[in-house]
Motif scaffolding. Structure first.
Motif, PDB file in Angstrom:
ATOM      1  N   PHE A 236       6.923  10.838   4.329  1.00 17.77           N
ATOM      2  CA  PHE A 236       6.515  12.053   5.033  1.00 17.77           C
ATOM      3  C   PHE A 236       6.319  11.756   6.507  1.00 17.77           C
ATOM      4  CE2 PHE A 236       5.055  12.313   0.663  1.00 17.77           C
ATOM      5  CZ  PHE A 236       5.485  13.567   0.264  1.00 17.77           C
ATOM      6  N   THR A 237       6.395  12.779   7.313  1.00 21.16           N
ATOM      7  CA  THR A 237       6.206  12.644   8.759  1.00 21.16           C
ATOM      8  C   THR A 237       4.714  12.542   9.090  1.00 21.16           C
ATOM      9  OG1 THR A 237       6.087  15.036   9.079  1.00 21.16           O
ATOM     10  CG2 THR A 237       8.270  14.017   9.194  1.00 21.16           C
ATOM     11  N   GLY A 238       4.433  12.157  10.331  1.00 19.48           N
ATOM     12  CA  GLY A 238       3.076  12.250  10.874  1.00 19.48           C
ATOM     13  C   GLY A 238       2.120  11.142  10.522  1.00 19.48           C
ATOM     14  N   SER A 239       2.605  10.020   9.984  1.00 13.61           N
ATOM     15  CA  SER A 239       1.693   8.964   9.547  1.00 13.61           C
ATOM     16  C   SER A 239       0.832   8.414  10.669  1.00 13.61           C
ATOM     17  CB  SER A 239       2.484   7.812   8.907  1.00 13.61           C
ATOM     18  OG  SER A 239       3.093   8.222   7.710  1.00 13.61           O
TER      19      SER A 239
ATOM     20  N   ASN B 145       0.836  -1.199   0.000  1.00 16.14           N
ATOM     21  CA  ASN B 145       0.000   0.000   0.000  1.00 16.14           C
ATOM     22  C   ASN B 145       0.872   1.250   0.000  1.00 16.14           C
ATOM     23  OD1 ASN B 145       0.070  -1.052   3.041  1.00 16.14           O
ATOM     24  ND2 ASN B 145      -0.118   1.186   3.128  1.00 16.14           N
ATOM     25  N   HIS B 146       0.320   2.328  -0.549  1.00 10.98           N
ATOM     26  CA  HIS B 146       1.035   3.594  -0.679  1.00 10.98           C
ATOM     27  C   HIS B 146       0.111   4.732  -0.275  1.00 10.98           C
ATOM     28  CE1 HIS B 146       3.596   6.753  -2.378  1.00 10.98           C
ATOM     29  NE2 HIS B 146       2.504   7.263  -2.905  1.00 10.98           N
ATOM     30  N   GLY B 147       0.655   5.693   0.456  1.00 18.12           N
ATOM     31  CA  GLY B 147      -0.099   6.869   0.849  1.00 18.12           C
ATOM     32  C   GLY B 147       0.638   8.137   0.471  1.00 18.12           C
ATOM     33  N   THR B 148      -0.108   9.164   0.060  1.00 19.64           N
ATOM     34  CA  THR B 148       0.493  10.431  -0.335  1.00 19.64           C
ATOM     35  C   THR B 148       0.711  11.327   0.882  1.00 19.64           C
ATOM     36  OG1 THR B 148      -1.650  11.478  -0.740  1.00 19.64           O
ATOM     37  CG2 THR B 148      -0.641  10.275  -2.585  1.00 19.64           C
ATOM     38  N   LYS B 149       1.187  12.537   0.628  1.00 21.14           N
ATOM     39  CA  LYS B 149       1.617  13.453   1.687  1.00 21.14           C
ATOM     40  C   LYS B 149       0.537  13.704   2.726  1.00 21.14           C
ATOM     41  CE  LYS B 149       3.633  18.044   2.444  1.00 21.14           C
ATOM     42  NZ  LYS B 149       4.199  19.266   1.809  1.00 21.14           N
ATOM     43  N   TYR B 150      -0.671  14.031   2.319  1.00 21.67           N
ATOM     44  CA  TYR B 150      -1.717  14.409   3.273  1.00 21.67           C
ATOM     45  C   TYR B 150      -2.747  13.295   3.498  1.00 21.67           C
ATOM     46  CZ  TYR B 150       0.200  19.112   2.911  1.00 21.67           C
ATOM     47  OH  TYR B 150       1.044  20.194   2.948  1.00 21.67           O
ATOM     48  N   TRP B 151      -2.381  12.050   3.182  1.00 20.45           N
ATOM     49  CA  TRP B 151      -3.277  10.931   3.439  1.00 20.45           C
ATOM     50  C   TRP B 151      -3.449  10.749   4.948  1.00 20.45           C
ATOM     51  CZ3 TRP B 151      -6.990   7.774   2.741  1.00 20.45           C
ATOM     52  CH2 TRP B 151      -7.059   6.549   3.397  1.00 20.45           C
ATOM     53  N   ARG B 152      -4.689  10.541   5.367  1.00 18.64           N
ATOM     54  CA  ARG B 152      -4.978  10.270   6.775  1.00 18.64           C
ATOM     55  C   ARG B 152      -6.097   9.246   6.883  1.00 18.64           C
ATOM     56  NH1 ARG B 152      -2.397   9.817  10.106  1.00 18.64           N
ATOM     57  NH2 ARG B 152      -1.855  11.821  11.018  1.00 18.64           N
ATOM     58  N   SER B 153      -5.803   8.135   7.519  1.00 17.72           N
ATOM     59  CA  SER B 153      -6.815   7.135   7.862  1.00 17.72           C
ATOM     60  C   SER B 153      -7.062   7.205   9.359  1.00 17.72           C
ATOM     61  CB  SER B 153      -6.326   5.731   7.471  1.00 17.72           C
ATOM     62  OG  SER B 153      -5.143   5.413   8.185  1.00 17.72           O
ATOM     63  N   ILE B 154      -8.137   6.554   9.797  1.00 18.23           N
ATOM     64  CA  ILE B 154      -8.393   6.419  11.240  1.00 18.23           C
ATOM     65  C   ILE B 154      -8.251   4.933  11.556  1.00 18.23           C
ATOM     66  CG2 ILE B 154      -9.986   6.928  13.123  1.00 18.23           C
ATOM     67  CD1 ILE B 154     -11.324   9.011  11.438  1.00 18.23           C
TER      68      ILE B 154
ATOM     69  N   GLY C 107       0.669  15.203  13.733  1.00 18.82           N
ATOM     70  CA  GLY C 107       0.116  14.755  12.456  1.00 18.82           C
ATOM     71  C   GLY C 107       0.612  15.520  11.256  1.00 18.82           C
ATOM     72  N   ALA C 108       1.521  16.481  11.460  1.00 18.43           N
ATOM     73  CA  ALA C 108       1.979  17.333  10.357  1.00 18.43           C
ATOM     74  C   ALA C 108       2.777  16.538   9.330  1.00 18.43           C
ATOM     75  CB  ALA C 108       2.829  18.475  10.904  1.00 18.43           C
ATOM     76  N   ALA C 109       2.473  16.748   8.052  1.00 22.36           N
ATOM     77  CA  ALA C 109       3.136  16.047   6.956  1.00 22.36           C
ATOM     78  C   ALA C 109       4.247  16.923   6.383  1.00 22.36           C
ATOM     79  CB  ALA C 109       2.130  15.694   5.863  1.00 22.36           C
ATOM     80  N   MET C 110       5.490  16.472   6.570  1.00 21.88           N
ATOM     81  CA  MET C 110       6.654  17.154   6.003  1.00 21.88           C
ATOM     82  C   MET C 110       7.506  16.112   5.295  1.00 21.88           C
ATOM     83  SD  MET C 110       7.645  19.665   9.199  1.00 21.88           S
ATOM     84  CE  MET C 110       8.751  20.657   8.212  1.00 21.88           C
ATOM     85  N   LYS C 111       8.028  16.455   4.132  1.00 19.75           N
ATOM     86  CA  LYS C 111       8.834  15.505   3.368  1.00 19.75           C
ATOM     87  C   LYS C 111      10.142  15.243   4.108  1.00 19.75           C
ATOM     88  CE  LYS C 111      10.244  14.507  -1.383  1.00 19.75           C
ATOM     89  NZ  LYS C 111       9.354  13.332  -1.462  1.00 19.75           N
ATOM     90  N   ILE C 112      10.406  13.983   4.425  1.00 26.68           N
ATOM     91  CA  ILE C 112      11.566  13.628   5.237  1.00 26.68           C
ATOM     92  C   ILE C 112      12.865  13.990   4.529  1.00 26.68           C
ATOM     93  CG2 ILE C 112      12.793  11.705   6.325  1.00 26.68           C
ATOM     94  CD1 ILE C 112      10.087  10.370   6.795  1.00 26.68           C
ATOM     95  N   SER C 113      12.927  13.784   3.238  1.00 28.63           N
ATOM     96  CA  SER C 113      14.155  14.108   2.512  1.00 28.63           C
ATOM     97  C   SER C 113      14.444  15.607   2.540  1.00 28.63           C
ATOM     98  CB  SER C 113      14.064  13.611   1.071  1.00 28.63           C
ATOM     99  OG  SER C 113      12.981  14.226   0.389  1.00 28.63           O
ATOM    100  N   ASP C 114      13.388  16.451   2.567  1.00 26.24           N
ATOM    101  CA  ASP C 114      13.597  17.901   2.661  1.00 26.24           C
ATOM    102  C   ASP C 114      14.181  18.273   4.023  1.00 26.24           C
ATOM    103  OD1 ASP C 114      12.615  18.224   0.133  1.00 26.24           O
ATOM    104  OD2 ASP C 114      10.615  18.921   0.766  1.00 26.24           O
TER     105      ASP C 114
END
Length: 555
Positions: free
Chosen positions: A502-505, A448-457, A514-521
């Motif tokens: 990204f952070t905050g998964s 499975n793959h999730g994008t930057k602002y993906w959020r599940s509960i 929960g903030a999404a920041m690109k880890i490589s950045d």
């Protein structure tokens, strides 16, 4: 030999040694009792037939004694048939005794109990963004479920489940750190904690074959809902699927649901719609008084009244729509909205925690397609293979002054704008196929793959390194489930690897955890001398893996 009786004898072994593919313990016992009654009837018919046969044979022997020298081969065949019939009768008499014992334990008392115990041994590994590594080479847990089903009538029943999920030895108790979220209501029985027996499920179910005079079977239920291990995620967990789509929601929940089967109305196989609503957090004052932990002062309160300044009620409402299901092909969709979701109120400069705060709501949509058996008779292997694909979307609905899933500050020190909605996406593919070693085992592969602002509960997902379905990045999984004693004792080896982009998964819904920041950045900025980025690296999980072995007893 009487073929129906032979088939019943074979079926009896199946009854006493399988779960009959039923969804609940009550359904399994109902099926068992119905089959036992059929077998008892056939046994009585066999006995009656044998009695008639014996009487007829005695008469024939007296009237036709002169034929005593009849063909020896025919006599041998008759003797063989009689021996076979005698063996069948003897087997059924033994089975009848077993049936009697089972009836003593079930008839007249529709309270059914089931036990599900699992021992798990896990190897957990984490790599942080700054290169630090954390691990637990042998994390062991006991998970215990006590299932209870009671049917007052054929229309109304009660279903309950008591549970604990305990780490071996619990905790040392010598650490100074508090663990305020380990008994959070959404994960109270999925989180490995202590040996307190808690309620996991407790609800009643009403069902009827018609709805206000129409040919629409329907159900209604309310209570502590079975909302974990939902569709698709249940495959690797070797469980019956709960209602929700496990791609986007997997938490314990208090609420209600009502299902309407539309197959008779539309003519479409398996079509139904299910409406769900519940409460995931309640603003209610304590029975006596509360204390402000920051000031150590007593707060005045009226028992269970709403409290000004406390978190607002968290409510969720949505529906599940099964568009088609013929046993081989299934198309499911799900849509929900959750309001008043929470974030952690943290001062990032001082790393101090001030509690939780309400940040806004979120929409979620999911669609999945499953093939249960590839092709039509191509091979036994493909007939027993399952393949699925699922896609999901989440969209935040923040308060005007709140930030959901993004930070208040950027790496270059610029302040972000509050109230912006963020949309994320996720896709998931997987297959489960017959074991290459045993006849009954099941193996599986998933990605499975999730994008930057993906959020599940999906905080209650059965993955101790964090929910793989929540990953903003890539997650890989392989598992091997084998049965050791019928379907009662099983083992599984599972490997899960999560590579975060990204952070905050696995955080909450606000602007900190929960903030999404690109880890490589962040890594690039840290290498360039950005002190904020350098401080962040040690708190960011870059990848994690979990190797798990379990032994499980279910009956």
């Amino acid at each position: 030999m009487n073929k129906p009786l032979l088939l019943s004898l074979v079926a009896s072994a199946t009854i006493l040694g399988s779960n009959l593919s039923a969804d609940t313990m009550y359904d399994r016992f109902e099926a068992m009792e119905a089959k036992m009654q059929k077998m008892q009837k056939e046994l009585e018919e066999l006995r009656a037939k044998k009695s008639i046969s014996v009487t007829s044979k005695k008469s024939d022997d007296e009237d036709e004694s002169e034929d005593a020298d009849s063909d020896e081969e025919t006599d041998n065949e008759e003797d063989s048939d009689e021996e076979e019939d005698f063996d069948v009768i003897e087997a059924f008499e033994e089975l009848d005794e077993s049936i009697t014992e089972i009836n003593k334990a079930t008839s007249g008392n529709h309270l059914k109990f089931g036990v599900d115990y699992r021992f798990a041994l896990e190897n957990l590994d984490y790599e942080m963004a700054n290169g630090d590594k954390y691990q637990n080479d042998a994390f062991m847990t006991n998970r215990f479920w006590l299932n209870m089903d009671w049917a007052a009538t054929h229309q109304i029943s009660f279903h309950g489940q008591l549970a604990y999920n305990k780490a071996f030895g619990h905790r040392s108790g010598s650490g100074a750190n508090m663990t305020p979220f380990e008994t959070f209501d959404w994960i109270t029985n999925e989180n490995a904690y202590d040996d307190t027996l808690r309620v996991k499920n407790a609800y009643f179910l009403y069902k009827n074959s018609t709805f206000v005079g129409t040919d629409i079977p329907w159900t209604f239920s309310i209570g502590r809902r079975p909302s974990t291990n939902g569709h698709l995620i249940n495959l690797r967990d070797d469980d019956h699927a709960a209602s929700p789509q496990g791609h986007s929601i997997n938490v314990e929940f208090d609420g209600l649901s009502s299902l309407f089967k539309l197959e008779n109305l539309t003519g479409v196989n398996g079509m139904y719609v299910k409406f769900c609503a519940g409460r995931g957090g309640t603003n209610a004052a304590p029975k006596f008084f509360a204390m402000d932990m920051n000031t150590s002062t007593i707060q005045t309160s009226v028992p269970y009244a709403t409290t000004e300044g406390d978190l607002a009620d968290i409510d969720l409402a949505g529906f599940i729509f099964r568009a088609y299901s013929d046993g081989q092909y299934t198309l499911d969709t799900q849509l929900y909205y959750a309001n008043n979701l929470i974030g952690a109120d943290i001062n990032t400069a001082t790393n101090q925690f001030y509690g939780m705060e309400t940040v806004g709501g979120m929409y979620s949509a999911t669609a999945s397609f499953m093939i249960n058996g590839i092709g039509d008779g191509i091979s036994d292997f493909l007939d027993e293979t399952t393949f699925f694909v699922s896609g999901a979307m989440s969209k935040t609905d923040p308060k005007a002054d709140a930030r959901m899933l993004y930070s208040e500050w950027t790496l270059d020190g610029q302040q972000t704008t509050a109230g912006e909605s963020k949309t994320g996406y996720s896709y998931w593919i997987g297959t489960q196929f017959p074991s290459l070693i045993t006849e009954d085992g099941r193996w599986g592969l998933e990605f499975n793959h999730g994008t930057k602002y993906w959020r599940s509960i999906t905080y209650a997902e059965d993955t101790n390194i964090g929910s793989k379905m929540a990953a903003r990045g890539n997650a890989y999984e392989a598992y091997f489930t084998e049965y050791l004693v019928e379907d009662i004792l099983s083992m599984q080896i599972r490997y899960t690897y999560i590579d975060y982009d990204f952070t905050g998964s696995n955080g909450f819904f606000g602007d900190s955890t929960g903030a999404a920041m690109k880890i490589s950045d962040i890594e690039t900025a840290a290498n360039a001398g950005n002190t904020t980025a350098q401080d962040m690296l040690g708190n960011i999980v870059k990848n994690a893996q979990d190797i798990r072995f379990y032994l499980r007893y279910k009956f």
